[in-house]
Write an enzyme that holds these catalytic residues in place. Sequence first.
Site, PDB file in Angstrom:
ATOM      1  CG  ASP A  36     175.180 119.980  90.812  1.00  0.00           C
ATOM      2  OD1 ASP A  36     175.256 118.810  91.217  1.00  0.00           O
ATOM      3  OD2 ASP A  36     175.963 120.882  91.194  1.00  0.00           O
ATOM      4  CD  GLU A  48     172.622 116.483  89.329  1.00  0.00           C
ATOM      5  OE1 GLU A  48     173.131 116.523  90.465  1.00  0.00           O
ATOM      6  OE2 GLU A  48     173.286 116.642  88.286  1.00  0.00           O
TER       7      GLU A  48
END
Length: 227
Positions: free
Chosen positions: A44, A116
Amino acid sequence: MTEAEKKIGYKFKNEGLLKIALTHSSYANENHTRDNERLEFLGDSVLSIIISDYIFKRMQDVDEGDLTKFRATLVCEQSLASVAEKIHLNELVFLGRGEERTGGRRRPSIISDAFEAVLAAIYLDSGIEKAREWLLGLMTDRIEKVLAGEYYSDYKTTLQEIVQKNGKGIVSYVTVSETGKEHNKQFTVKVVINGEPKHTGVGHSKKEAEQAAAKAALAELKDAKKI
């Protein structure tokens, strides 16, 4: 190169990182192995810095507010899941039996988190430049379309902007309920605008439920011709 690496478009020095990145918690719980949640956490941040750097340099005359809007659009679940589908990431994720039965491979929350996690795995395997090269190879076309205003799918950011347009409106989200087993959670979230509870949204993650609630609120505003 393994079949998974071919689809992803990156050859790992440490293939174990890829296995972890593709392992959903439902599978990990059933098989007593590591899941991809820690990698998703790191990914992230890696995603945010790469996208932020790109749009900061690309849009020299855009202010902080618009840069934030562009980034939010690009890194939301729907956006990442759409990009992940290009490399068939949903086919590669290891899911538990229950998650498999209930359609986990089609859930944006699962696929975007895996995306991610894979980005983080590449970062750990080869560094930020390789991670940047891989990510932008997949997302540059989408980034340019967002910057050109061709589409916009981050309902939360859109709602926040509309509420604040004529004053200091406050938008917040309250989790109403969290049900289901660990591998098949369902969240219900209510959007609150200027202290007044509005629409609820349901999703398999809080982020997904918040987006659904914001979308419903936007639809109401549109029907009332307030946008």
